[in-house]
Design a protein around this motif. Structure first.
Motif, PDB file in Angstrom:
ATOM      1  N   PRO A 190     -41.280 -29.320  83.788  1.00  0.00           N
ATOM      2  CA  PRO A 190     -42.426 -30.214  83.663  1.00  0.00           C
ATOM      3  C   PRO A 190     -42.619 -30.839  82.292  1.00  0.00           C
ATOM      4  O   PRO A 190     -43.406 -31.776  82.163  1.00  0.00           O
ATOM      5  N   MET A 191     -41.916 -30.327  81.277  1.00  0.00           N
ATOM      6  CA  MET A 191     -42.139 -30.843  79.926  1.00  0.00           C
ATOM      7  C   MET A 191     -41.045 -31.794  79.453  1.00  0.00           C
ATOM      8  O   MET A 191     -41.117 -32.321  78.347  1.00  0.00           O
ATOM      9  N   THR A 192     -40.037 -32.015  80.286  1.00  0.00           N
ATOM     10  CA  THR A 192     -38.896 -32.833  79.857  1.00  0.00           C
ATOM     11  C   THR A 192     -39.313 -34.261  79.538  1.00  0.00           C
ATOM     12  O   THR A 192     -38.822 -34.855  78.565  1.00  0.00           O
ATOM     13  N   ASP A 193     -40.222 -34.821  80.347  1.00  0.00           N
ATOM     14  CA  ASP A 193     -40.616 -36.209  80.087  1.00  0.00           C
ATOM     15  C   ASP A 193     -41.370 -36.331  78.765  1.00  0.00           C
ATOM     16  O   ASP A 193     -41.275 -37.359  78.079  1.00  0.00           O
ATOM     17  N   GLU A 194     -42.111 -35.303  78.362  1.00  0.00           N
ATOM     18  CA  GLU A 194     -42.789 -35.343  77.074  1.00  0.00           C
ATOM     19  C   GLU A 194     -41.820 -35.143  75.917  1.00  0.00           C
ATOM     20  O   GLU A 194     -42.013 -35.687  74.822  1.00  0.00           O
TER      21      GLU A 194
END
Length: 226
Positions: A190-194
């Motif tokens: 869930p944090m890859t895009d950030e």
């Protein structure tokens, strides 16, 4: 089997795995998770015109045909093989279901068949789930003429709780010719895009330029995109 490209020059490969197990499909269809396709990542790569290579599982393609069509339609993106259902090709691989030895070759071949109708820049690159493999697994793939690609920069993005450790893991180890392993499976990473904008900025600061896996590996004709 390769981990990285030549250490000369300034190119690096951003690679994104698109996992889809039976359990993930159940979570998705039951409404327990919203998405395993992180479109924010795709939006950013398209907007910034960043090349990337996507290792797709066959079941992910079946679950997300429109996203697959979008990836295939981008000339800066390459498509590669990440097995059909993200089963392990060896025992004891991060708790993944183990595929019997007699099914290994057919599993990878089936995935190529699932991806083929979408066109685009398709390759013969293959990545094992969890990067787990042994000699028997490699031998099983030999008839398919694939190039097995692991990676020398492991981001640790699956199940990460914050984006900074992902960025740190990438930028602390990246160098010319690196193959960076990331994931496009939103609910499981869930944090890859950030993290991605900071990774791109850090690469630029280091004079490193994202390119397709084919360009980074400087492949010969047998491994070039179809």
């Amino acid at each position: 089997m390769v981990d990285h490209g030549p250490r000369r020059g300034n190119l690096v490969a951003l690679t994104f795995d698109a996992d889809m197990t039976d359990a993930m499909r159940y979570q998705l269809r039951s409404g327990a998770v919203r998405s395993y396709a992180n479109l924010t990542i795709v939006d950013l790569l398209e907007r910034e015109q960043v090349p990337a290579t996507f290792f797709l599982t066959g079941k992910w393609v079946e679950e997300y045909p429109e996203v697959t069509r979008r990836l295939a339609g981008n000339p800066r993106f390459e498509l590669a093989n990440h097995t059909y259902a993200h089963h392990a090709f060896v025992p004891d691989c991060y708790g993944l279901p183990h595929l019997p030895a007699r099914e290994l070759t057919a599993d990878a071949a089936r995935t190529f068949d699932v991806i083929a109708p979408y066109g685009g820049r398709q390759t013969r690159y293959f990545r094992f789930p969890g990067l787990c493999h042994d000699r028997a697994a490699l031998d099983a793939l030999a008839p398919l003429g694939v190039t097995v690609v692991d990676g020398d920069v492991i981001s640790g993005d699956p199940f990460a709780k914050a984006w900074r450790p992902i960025v740190r893991a990438v930028l602390s180890t990246v160098q010319p010719g690196s193959v960076i392993v990331l994931h496009v499976t939103e609910a499981n990473a869930p944090m890859t895009d950030e993290a991605l904008p900071h990774i791109l900025a850090g690469l630029a600061e280091r004079g490193l330029t994202p390119a397709t896996l084919s360009e980074v590996l400087a492949t010969d004709a047998t491994d070039a995109p179809a």
